[in-house]
Design a protein around this motif. Structure first.
Motif, PDB file in Angstrom:
ATOM      1  N   GLU A   2       0.808  -1.218   0.000  1.00  0.00           N
ATOM      2  CA  GLU A   2       0.000   0.000   0.000  1.00  0.00           C
ATOM      3  C   GLU A   2       0.847   1.275   0.000  1.00  0.00           C
ATOM      4  O   GLU A   2       0.371   2.335  -0.387  1.00  0.00           O
ATOM      5  N   GLY A   3       2.084   1.182   0.474  1.00  0.00           N
ATOM      6  CA  GLY A   3       2.921   2.375   0.518  1.00  0.00           C
ATOM      7  C   GLY A   3       4.056   2.215   1.500  1.00  0.00           C
ATOM      8  O   GLY A   3       4.105   1.266   2.281  1.00  0.00           O
ATOM      9  N   VAL A   4       4.987   3.166   1.430  1.00  0.00           N
ATOM     10  CA  VAL A   4       6.181   3.183   2.275  1.00  0.00           C
ATOM     11  C   VAL A   4       6.145   4.458   3.101  1.00  0.00           C
ATOM     12  O   VAL A   4       5.699   5.511   2.631  1.00  0.00           O
ATOM     13  N   TRP A   5       6.664   4.353   4.349  1.00  0.00           N
ATOM     14  CA  TRP A   5       6.676   5.487   5.268  1.00  0.00           C
ATOM     15  C   TRP A   5       8.082   5.624   5.839  1.00  0.00           C
ATOM     16  O   TRP A   5       8.677   4.644   6.284  1.00  0.00           O
ATOM     17  N   ASP A   6       8.636   6.841   5.820  1.00  0.00           N
ATOM     18  CA  ASP A   6      10.016   7.033   6.240  1.00  0.00           C
ATOM     19  C   ASP A   6      10.216   8.475   6.710  1.00  0.00           C
ATOM     20  O   ASP A   6       9.513   9.388   6.267  1.00  0.00           O
ATOM     21  N   GLU A   7      11.213   8.651   7.597  1.00  0.00           N
ATOM     22  CA  GLU A   7      11.499   9.992   8.112  1.00  0.00           C
ATOM     23  C   GLU A   7      12.185  10.888   7.087  1.00  0.00           C
ATOM     24  O   GLU A   7      12.188  12.112   7.223  1.00  0.00           O
ATOM     25  N   SER A   8      12.777  10.313   6.069  1.00  0.00           N
ATOM     26  CA  SER A   8      13.448  11.100   5.037  1.00  0.00           C
ATOM     27  C   SER A   8      12.440  11.906   4.223  1.00  0.00           C
ATOM     28  O   SER A   8      11.374  11.413   3.870  1.00  0.00           O
ATOM     29  N   THR A   9      12.807  13.149   3.930  1.00  0.00           N
ATOM     30  CA  THR A   9      11.958  13.980   3.065  1.00  0.00           C
ATOM     31  C   THR A   9      12.448  13.985   1.622  1.00  0.00           C
ATOM     32  O   THR A   9      11.827  14.603   0.762  1.00  0.00           O
ATOM     33  N   THR A  10      13.558  13.295   1.360  1.00  0.00           N
ATOM     34  CA  THR A  10      14.128  13.298   0.003  1.00  0.00           C
ATOM     35  C   THR A  10      13.790  12.038  -0.788  1.00  0.00           C
ATOM     36  O   THR A  10      13.820  12.061  -2.015  1.00  0.00           O
ATOM     37  N   ILE A  11      13.483  10.954  -0.091  1.00  0.00           N
ATOM     38  CA  ILE A  11      13.135   9.711  -0.793  1.00  0.00           C
ATOM     39  C   ILE A  11      11.649   9.745  -1.138  1.00  0.00           C
ATOM     40  O   ILE A  11      10.796   9.841  -0.252  1.00  0.00           O
ATOM     41  N   LYS A  12      11.351   9.696  -2.411  1.00  0.00           N
ATOM     42  CA  LYS A  12       9.961   9.790  -2.867  1.00  0.00           C
ATOM     43  C   LYS A  12       9.316   8.440  -3.172  1.00  0.00           C
ATOM     44  O   LYS A  12       8.094   8.310  -3.156  1.00  0.00           O
ATOM     45  N   ALA A  13      10.153   7.433  -3.467  1.00  0.00           N
ATOM     46  CA  ALA A  13       9.622   6.114  -3.793  1.00  0.00           C
ATOM     47  C   ALA A  13      10.718   5.076  -3.602  1.00  0.00           C
ATOM     48  O   ALA A  13      11.909   5.395  -3.664  1.00  0.00           O
ATOM     49  N   VAL A  14      10.303   3.833  -3.367  1.00  0.00           N
ATOM     50  CA  VAL A  14      11.223   2.700  -3.268  1.00  0.00           C
ATOM     51  C   VAL A  14      10.683   1.600  -4.180  1.00  0.00           C
ATOM     52  O   VAL A  14       9.564   1.117  -3.977  1.00  0.00           O
ATOM     53  N   LEU A  15      11.467   1.236  -5.195  1.00  0.00           N
ATOM     54  CA  LEU A  15      11.031   0.236  -6.179  1.00  0.00           C
ATOM     55  C   LEU A  15       9.614   0.534  -6.682  1.00  0.00           C
ATOM     56  O   LEU A  15       8.742  -0.335  -6.721  1.00  0.00           O
ATOM     57  N   ASN A  16       9.393   1.785  -7.011  1.00  0.00           N
ATOM     58  CA  ASN A  16       8.108   2.279  -7.547  1.00  0.00           C
ATOM     59  C   ASN A  16       6.978   2.308  -6.529  1.00  0.00           C
ATOM     60  O   ASN A  16       5.822   2.568  -6.892  1.00  0.00           O
ATOM     61  N   GLN A  17       7.298   2.069  -5.259  1.00  0.00           N
ATOM     62  CA  GLN A  17       6.293   2.183  -4.199  1.00  0.00           C
ATOM     63  C   GLN A  17       6.421   3.571  -3.572  1.00  0.00           C
ATOM     64  O   GLN A  17       7.489   3.946  -3.103  1.00  0.00           O
ATOM     65  N   PRO A  18       5.347   4.364  -3.572  1.00  0.00           N
ATOM     66  CA  PRO A  18       5.450   5.748  -3.100  1.00  0.00           C
ATOM     67  C   PRO A  18       5.699   5.856  -1.598  1.00  0.00           C
ATOM     68  O   PRO A  18       5.166   5.070  -0.812  1.00  0.00           O
ATOM     69  N   VAL A  19       6.538   6.826  -1.219  1.00  0.00           N
ATOM     70  CA  VAL A  19       6.711   7.174   0.190  1.00  0.00           C
ATOM     71  C   VAL A  19       5.604   8.163   0.539  1.00  0.00           C
ATOM     72  O   VAL A  19       5.543   9.274   0.006  1.00  0.00           O
ATOM     73  N   ARG A  20       4.726   7.771   1.446  1.00  0.00           N
ATOM     74  CA  ARG A  20       3.498   8.521   1.704  1.00  0.00           C
ATOM     75  C   ARG A  20       3.606   9.482   2.875  1.00  0.00           C
ATOM     76  O   ARG A  20       2.699  10.277   3.111  1.00  0.00           O
ATOM     77  N   GLY A  21       4.689   9.404   3.645  1.00  0.00           N
ATOM     78  CA  GLY A  21       4.835  10.291   4.798  1.00  0.00           C
ATOM     79  C   GLY A  21       5.811   9.700   5.790  1.00  0.00           C
ATOM     80  O   GLY A  21       6.501   8.717   5.504  1.00  0.00           O
TER      81      GLY A  21
END
Length: 201
Positions: free
Chosen positions: A25-44
């Motif tokens: 469903e999505g990826v969540w991370d403290e980084s504000t520069t990573i927008k996606a991981v293996l085409n999975q969006p970083v949602r917050g």
């Protein structure tokens, strides 16, 4: 499945979930520069995830202590990720939040705790206990009846003799050969393994 963390561990877990035909469903991370991981969006970030109330999730953080802190903060809704090419005995137990990677093996009577990493090609033999938040690295071999305490890291290619007890939050260095018990927080290196220092956590 939601993934907490956007580093290398997340990439491996995404691959496991794809191999197991589990939706991501999505990826969540403290980084504000990573927008996606293996085409999975970083949602917050983690705060955003907590506020969302979304479930289930898995923690994709390699650092054992950080993984523990996040697990205790989120507390509920976590799941495990088991690669379909791993070999796990039907008579073994795998705790919540644990990741078992490709070609890893877990033998009969073994209990794996919660939020553990059993990495690629690692071998955990019969009747072992692997404590919560531990990490058994790639190519590590653990003999039968071994006890590994909470948060302990078994390094790449390390070997642990059957019946050995390793304390909590210890580190067994890459390639080390452990033939006798290891105290809490000890850092073990060499063949045979010796205490280099103690791990301040």
């Amino acid at each position: 499945m939601h993934i907490i963390g956007a580093g290398g561990q997340a990439r491996v877990i995404i691959d496991i979930l794809i191999a197991a035909n589990q939706a991501i469903e999505g990826v969540w991370d403290e980084s504000t520069t990573i927008k996606a991981v293996l085409n999975q969006p970083v949602r917050g970030n983690l705060k955003d995830f907590k506020a969302s109330g979304l479930h289930p999730f898995i923690i994709a953080i390699g650092n054992n202590l950080t993984r523990k802190k996040i697990a205790e903060e989120l507390n509920v809704g976590c799941r495990s990720a088991i690669h379909p090419k791993s070999a796990i005995s039907a008579l073994a137990s795998i705790g919540v939040g644990t990741v078992v990677m490709a070609n890893a093996s877990v033998n009969v009577g073994t209990t794996i705790g919660k939020h553990v990493i059993i990495n690629t090609n690692a071998s955990v033999d019969h009747d072992c206990h692997i404590g919560d938040y531990a990490h058994v690295s790639p190519q590590a071999g653990i003999g039968g009846g071994v006890y590994v305490g909470e948060g302990t890291h078994i390094g790449i290619g390390a070997s642990v003799k059957h019946g050995v007890k390793i304390g909590k939050w210890a580190i067994v260095g890459a390639g080390a050969v452990v033939i006798k018990d290891v105290p809490d927080y000890a850092v073990i290196v060499g063949n045979p393994g010796r205490i280099l220092k103690y791990n301040p956590i």
